[in-house]
Design an enzyme around this catalytic site. Structure first.
Site, PDB file in Angstrom:
ATOM      1  CB  ALA A 854     -11.831   2.912   1.970  1.00 19.03           C
ATOM      2  CG  HIS A 855      -7.444   6.942  -1.564  1.00 13.02           C
ATOM      3  ND1 HIS A 855      -6.150   6.476  -1.534  1.00 13.02           N
ATOM      4  CD2 HIS A 855      -7.528   7.691  -2.690  1.00 13.02           C
ATOM      5  CE1 HIS A 855      -5.483   6.906  -2.584  1.00 13.02           C
ATOM      6  NE2 HIS A 855      -6.296   7.648  -3.304  1.00 13.02           N
ATOM      7  CG  ASN A 856      -7.001   0.238   0.613  1.00 10.91           C
ATOM      8  OD1 ASN A 856      -7.904   0.770   1.247  1.00 10.91           O
ATOM      9  ND2 ASN A 856      -6.749  -1.056   0.673  1.00 10.91           N
TER      10      ASN A 856
END
Length: 1021
Positions: A854-856
Site C-alpha cells: 500500500a501507498h498512503n
C-alpha cells in the site's frame, strides 16, 4: 526448364573439350529427403537401443511415466547417436542449400520479389537449423531455444511463400497446402503438452509432446521433399561443364509470366535494372541470358525502409521529451518550471513564415533539420539531467517543425504517405519497447551503461538520412491524383477542424499505442483462483502489436491501389462510432473485455492516421502554421489534462480534473469527431486508391507488418517462462520480503532505474517485493513497466496494481510464490491523492499468506491518512488468523498516537512491527503476523531513488501448527548472524558505508548491519 553452361574459350586446334555432365535437380531434392530422414531415424533407433531410459527421462519424470524420447534428447545428449546424427545432418546441408537456391531460380520469373523473400527466409531457416542441431539443449539451453524458435518462425514465410509461388490448381500446390496446414496445426497440441510438462509438471506430458515434435520433423522434411516433384515437372537440370560467362535459363514460352520480365526488373522509378537478353529457339522455348542471381533494383525498397526508420526515430525522440522534463517535476513534487520545455512542440507555428516553409520542404532543408534534431538522440552522452533537457527540447522543436512541413506536403499523395509512415514508425517503436523491457533502446535517458543501443540507433539514423539525401528522385507518382473538388472543398473549411483532430490523434497514439502493455495496465485487475483475470503485460502485449498491424494494413491496401473499387470508409461517421465504442469499453470494462475494447480503439486510431494527416494538409493549405501549430497546442493541452487527473495535488487548480480521465477521453473523441463526415449515410471517399507514392513499396510495407507481428510473438515466446518462478531458498521454508518506493523509475541522474532495481532485488534474494510509485503508463513517465526486467530475467509472478484509469501513483507486487488471489483497493482519499493497495493471497510453501502492499497519502492530508490506515487495518484484521505481511508507505512516526496511522494499523490490524525499537523511520514500514521474523535490514538507496529498501526475513511455522509463542520477549531474541544457519544471512558484500564498501552505492545503513533474531525455544518449524 534447365540450366546449362555456354561454350567459352574453345578455338581451332584446341584439345577436345569434355562433354558436359547433366543431372536432374530432382535428384538433389531426393538426396536431401533421404539423408534427412536417415539422420533422424538412425538417431532414434540407436538412441533407443543404447540409452532408452536415459533419453526418455526428463526433469519431471522418467520411465515408465515417460516412454518416448524427444527430438532434443535423442539427437543431442548421448554418444554415439549424437555423433551419427551430426555427421548425417552435415551431409544434408549441401542438398538443402541447393534446394533453396533451385526453388528461387525456378520461381523468380513469375514472382521476383516474393521468390527473393522466400530465398532469404530459406537461408535463415537452414542456418538456424544448424544452430539447434549443433548447439543442443544440454550445451546451452537458451541458445538452442533461440535457434529452434527462429527455425519455426522462418517456416511460416518459407512454407506460405512457397505455396504462393506454386502455380494455382496443381496437385503440387494442394499437397503443399495440406502438409503445411498439418504442420502448423500440430504446433497447437505441441505447445499445450509442453506447457503441461514445464509449467504444470505433469508426468507423461512430455511423451505426448515428443510425438508432435517428431511429427513436425516428419512434416517439415516432407514439405521440402515435394520440391522433387516441382523440379521434375519443370525439367530443371544442372549442367557441369567448362567455365561459362553466364548461365542460360531455358523456359517454355507458355511459362513466361503475363507481365514482361523486363518490367518486373524495373525499379519504382521506371529505371531499368540489368535487363536480360532473349534468344528465340525453334523448339518452342526461350533462353534468357542472365546472371545466376537476378538482382532487382531494390532502391525504392531501401528508401521506404529508410523512411520507416526515420519515422521510428521521430517517435523515439518525440516520446522522450516529457519523461526528460518530468524528472524535475518528480523531484520537486510540484511545478519546477522545466515544464515549459513542453512548449518546444509548438514550433510548427513558425511554418506560417512562407520562406521557412518552402525551405523546410526542400530536400536540403529536411536533411539539415534532421541532422539538427539528432542532437536529442545524442543527449544520452550528457551526464546532467539539465543538460540533457537542454539538448532534447531544441531537438524536439526542430523535429516537430520538420515533420509538420513534411506532413503538409504540396502533393496529397505525399501527405497520405507520410501519415502511413507515421503509423509504421509508431508500430516499430512499440515493438522496440516490447523487446527491450518496455524501454525504447534509443531514448536519451536510458542507462548509460547500455549506450550501445543509442550509438547504433544514431548511426543507423545518419545512414537513413544519407540515403534520403542521395535518393535519385522521388518515388514514382502514379497516374491517379486526388479529386480536385475534394481538395478545394477541404480548403474552404476552418483550420481548427483539421488542427483539433490531428492534435487529438497524436496524443491518443502517444498515450495508448506507444507501448503495447499500456492497454493491459488499463484493464488489469489481478488474480483469481491462481490465474490472472485478464492479460498479463509481459506475456500478452504482443496482441496489441498485432492489433496495430491489422489496423495499419487497411490504409496501406487502400493507398496502394490494390483494391481500386473499394471505398474508403475510415472518415465516415459510423466508423467513428466503432472507434468510440472501443474507447468506452476500454474505460468502463476490465479484464479481457476492456482489453479487447482497447485493441479495437488503437486499431481504429492507426487506421485513420493517414487520412487525418491528409485532411490536415488539405485544409491547411496556405494556413500550415496555424493548422499544425494548433494541432500541437491540442496535443499539449491533452497531455497536461491527463497528468492533472492524478497530479491534481501538486498543481494550482488541479482539483478540476481530479480522477476525470473520462473527461480527457471524451475531449479526445470530440476533437477527433471533427475529421469525420456525419451528414451522409453512404460511404465517404475522401481519399482514393493509388496514393501510395510507389507500388513497388507495397509488398515491403505488408512484409514489414508481417515481420513486426512475427517478432512480437517471437519475443514473447522467447521470454515466456519455461518453468514457474521458484523461491531463492526453497528448502528451509523461509522467504525474504521487501518494500521499496522507487520514485517512478527515474534515478538521481535522471535515467531509467529498472536495471539497477532488479540487481539489488536479486542480490537481496527477495521472494516477495512491494514496489510503490510504479504507475508509469502515462506520457509523463514514458509508458514504462518497472517490473519487466525482474519478471522476465529473474522470474516472478507480478501484479502491477491499479492502472492509469485508477488515478493513483501505483503499487506493484512481485512474488516468487504463486498468487492465488489478489484484490486492488482504492483507499479513502477525500482530500489528497488517491492511495492504492494490493491485497494478495500467496501460496508460500503450501501455506496461504496474505501480503498487503500500500501507498498512503502525504502528511498534508491527516484525514486521508487516518481513513486509509483504518481501511488497511480492516483488511489485515479480516484475514486473521492467516499469516500476514504488510509492505507499505505509511507517513507516520513509530508509536505515534491516534489519529496517526501507526497504532491504528498495528493494534486494529492485529499485526506486529518488524522492529518497534527502530525509531528512525518515517514512511516505509513492514508489519507481520503468524510468522517468525528472523532478519531485518535497511539498505541505502544508492542513486536509484529517494527512499531506502527495507527487508524482512520470515520463517513459516510447521504447517497446521502456527506460532507457538507470540510474546514480546519471544519475538525479540536478538542474535548475531553466526548464531543462525547461513541461509538466514543477508548478502555479505553489502557491508560498508557511503565512503567505501557496498555494491553500486547500496549498503546496510542505520544499524550498519542486518538485525538477526533467534527462534523461541518452543517454536515448531
Amino acid at each position: 526448364m534447365h540450366l546449362k553452361g555456354s561454350d567459352a574459350g574453345a578455338g581451332s586446334g584446341s584439345a577436345p573439350r569434355p562433354q558436359p555432365l547433366t543431372l536432374s535437380a530432382a535428384l538433389v531434392a531426393r538426396l536431401h529427403t533421404c539423408l534427412a530422414y536417415t539422420a533422424f531415424s538412425t538417431a532414434l533407433i540407436v538412441g533407443c537401443l543404447c540409452h532408452y531410459k536415459k533419453i526418455v527421462k526428463n526433469g519431471v519424470a522418467g520411465y515408465p511415466q515417460e516412454w518416448f524420447p524427444s527430438v532434443s534428447a535423442t539427437i543431442g545428449d548421448w554418444y554415439p547417436e549424437r555423433n551419427i546424427f551430426q555427421v548425417l545432418i552435415a551431409l544434408t546441408a549441401g542438398p538443402r542449400l541447393a534446394l533453396v537456391l533451385f526453388q528461387y531460380y525456378l520461381h523468380y520469373p513469375r514472382r521476383p520479389l516474393l521468390s527473393m523473400l522466400v530465398f532469404v527466409f530459406g537461408m535463415i531457416r537452414t542456418l538456424s537449423c544448424g544452430g539447434w542441431v549443433y548447439i543442443t539443449s544440454s550445451d546451452d539451453h537458451d541458445v538452442h531455444d533461440v535457434f529452434m524458435i527462429t527455425y519455426m518462425v522462418c517456416n511460416i514465410p518459407w512454407m506460405v511463400g512457397g505455396i504462393a509461388c506454386t502455380p494455382a490448381g496443381t496437385s503440387l500446390k494442394r499437397r503443399r497446402v495440406l502438409v503445411s496446414s498439418a504442420f502448423f496445426i500440430s504446433i497447437i497440441p505441441l505447445v499445450y503438452f509442453f506447457l503441461q510438462h514445464k509449467v504444470h509438471r505433469i508426468p507423461g506430458a512430455y511423451t505426448h509432446y515428443s510425438f508432435f515434435e517428431w511429427g513436425l520433423i516428419f512434416l517439415d522434411v516432407l514439405y521440402d521433399a515435394m520440391a522433387e516433384q516441382e523440379f521434375k515437372e519443370a525439367d530443371l537440370q544442372i549442367t557441369f561443364g567448362p567455365k561459362v560467362s553466364a548461365p542460360v535459363l531455358t523456359v517454355d514460352k507458355e511459362d513466361i509470366p503475363s507481365e514482361p520480365l523486363v518490367s518486373i526488373l524495373r525499379n519504382g522509378n521506371g529505371n531499368s535494372a540489368q535487363e536480360p537478353s532473349f534468344d528465340s529457339s525453334s523448339n518452342g522455348r526461350i533462353s534468357i541470358h542472365q546472371p545466376l542471381f537476378v538482382v532487382q533494383n531494390l532502391r525504392p525498397h531501401f528508401s521506404f525502409l529508410s523512411d520507416v526508420y526515420l519515422s521510428y526515430i521521430f517517435w523515439s525522440i518525440f516520446t522522450s521529451l516529457i519523461p526528460t522534463l518530468f524528472y524535475f517535476s518528480v523531484w520537486e513534487l510540484g511545478i519546477a518550471g522545466h515544464e515549459l520545455a513542453l512548449l518546444s512542440t509548438l514550433s510548427p507555428f513558425l511554418l506560417g513564415i512562407p520562406p521557412l516553409l518552402r525551405w523546410a520542404r526542400t530536400r536540403g532543408g529536411q536533411t539539415t533539420l534532421r541532422l539538427l534534431e539528432f542532437v536529442a538522440l545524442a543527449a544520452y552522452a550528457l551526464e546532467s539531467p539539465g543538460l540533457r533537457l537542454l539538448a532534447v527540447a531544441p531537438g524536439i522543436a526542430v523535429l516537430v517543425l520538420r515533420q509538420a512541413a513534411k506532413w503538409s506536403a504540396d502533393e496529397d499523395a505525399d501527405s497520405e504517405y507520410q501519415g502511413i509512415l507515421m503509423g509504421l514508425g509508431l508500430v516499430v517503436a512499440a515493438l522496440s519497447k516490447h523487446l527491450n523491457h518496455s524501454n525504447n533502446p534509443v531514448w536519451p535517458f536510458v542507462n548509460r551503461k547500455e549506450a550501445l543501443y543509442n550509438k547504433i540507433g544514431l548511426a543507423l539514423a545518419l545512414l537513413a538520412v544519407y540515403e534520403s539525401y542521395t535518393r535519385p528522385m522521388s518515388f514514382e507518382k502514379l497516374s491517379r491524383r486526388p479529386a480536385q473538388q475534394k481538395a478545394n472543398s477541404a480548403q474552404k473549411q476552418h483550420w481548427l477542424t483539421a488542427a483539433l483532430p490531428l492534435g487529438s490523434l497524436l496524443f491518443s497514439l502517444h498515450n495508448l499505442a506507444s507501448d503495447p502493455s499500456t492497454l493491459i495496465a488499463w484493464s488489469w485487475t489481478g488474480y483469481e483462483n491462481g490465474a490472472p483475470r485478464g492479460p498479463v503485460p509481459h506475456l500478452h502485449a504482443a496482441l496489441t502489436l498485432l492489433a496495430l498491424c491489422a489496423g495499419l494494413l487497411y490504409p496501406i491496401l487502400l493507398a496502394s491501389g490494390t483494391t481500386p473499387h473499394a471505398l474508403d470508409v475510415r472518415m465516415h461517421g459510423m466508423y467513428f462510432v466503432l472507434g468510440a465504442l472501443g474507447a468506452r469499453l476500454l474505460y468502463v470494462e476490465r479484464g479481457w473485455k476492456g482489453y479487447m475494447g482497447g485493441l479495437g480503439f488503437v486499431a481504429f486510431l492507426v487506421s485513420i492516421a493517414s487520412a487525418v494527416v491528409l485532411r490536415a494538409a488539405q485544409v491547411g493549405k496556405g494556413r500550415v502554421g496555424k493548422t499544425f501549430g494548433g494541432a500541437f497546442v491540442v496535443y499539449c493541452l491533452l497531455n497536461l489534462a491527463s497528468v492533472f487527473t492524478v497530479a491534481y495535488a501538486f498543481v494550482p487548480g488541479g482539483w478540476v480534473l481530479r480522477e476525470r480521465t473520462d473527461c480527457v477521453l471524451i475531449a479526445q473523441m470530440a476533437c477527433l469527431a471533427l475529421a469525420f463526415e456525419f451528414s451522409r449515410l453512404d460511404y465517404v471517399q475522401l481519399t482514393r486508391p493509388g496514393s501510395m507514392p510507389s507500388k513497388a513499396v507495397l509488398p515491403v510495407a505488408k512484409l514489414l507488418l508481417a515481420v513486426v507481428s512475427v517478432l512480437s510473438v517471437l519475443g514473447t515466446l522467447y521470454r515466456w517462462p519455461s518453468t514457474p518462478p521458484r523461491p531463492f531458498q526453497p528448502g528451509p521454508r523461509i522467504f525474504n520480503a521487501g518494500i521499496w518506493t522507487v520514485h517512478f523509475g527515474i534515478d538521481n541522474e535522471g535515467r531509467d532505474s529498472q536495471r539497477g532495481m532488479t540487481d539489488l532485488i536479486r542480490d537481496m534474494r527477495l521472494d516477495v517485493v512491494g514496489l510503490l510509485e510504479t504507475d508509469l503508463h502515462r506520457t509523463a513517465f514514458g509508458h514504462r513497466d518497472l517490473t519487466r526486467v525482474a519478471v522476465e530475467e529473474s522470474g516472478y509472478y507480478v501484479d502491477i496494481g491499479p492502472g492509469p484509469n485508477s488515478h493513483t501513483w501505483g503499487a506493484a507486487l512481485l512474488s516468487k510464490f504463486p498468487i492465488i488471489n489478489s484484490t486492488h483497493h482504492l483507499l479513502p482519499s477525500p482530500h489528497g491523492e488517491l492511495a492504492p493497495a494490493i491485497e494478495a493471497v500467496l501460496d508460500v510453501y503450501g501455506t496461504k499468506v496474505t501480503v498487503v502492499v500500500a501507498h498512503n497519502g502525504q502528511e498534508e492530508d491527516p484525514l486521508d491518512r487516518e481513513l486509509q490506515s483504518k481501511e488497511l487495518a480492516r483488511i489485515m484484521a479480516a484475514s486473521y488468523p492467516r499469516p500476514v505481511v504488510f509492505l507499505g508507505y505509511v507517513v507516520t512516526k513509530p508509536h505515534a498516537e491516534r489519529p496517526a496511522p501507526y497504532k491504528i494499523m498495528v493494534e486494529d490490524g492485529r499485526v506486529h512491527d518488524i522492529d518497534h525499537e527502530d525509531e528512525d523511520r518515517w514512511c516505509e514500514y513492514i508489519f507481520y503476523r503468524g510468522l517468525y521474523r528472523t532478519s531485518y535490514a535497511r539498505v541505502s538507496r544508492g542513486i536509484i531513488t529517494d527512499t531506502e529498501l527495507q527487508i524482512g526475513q520470515f520463517a513459516l511455522p510447521k504447517h497446521g501448527v502456527g506460532v507457538t509463542n507470540d510474546t514480546l520477549p519471544a519475538r525479540y531474541l536478538r542474535a548475531f548472524k553466526e548464531q543462525l544457519p547461513e541461509h538466514h544471512w543477508f548478502f555479505m558484500e553489502y557491508y560498508g558505508d557511503e565512503n567505501q564498501g557496498g555494491v553500486n552505492g547500496h549498503f546496510y545503513h542505520v544499524f550498519g548491519t542486518p538485525l538477526y533474531y533467534n527462534f523461541p525455544e518452543d517454536a515448531v518449524l
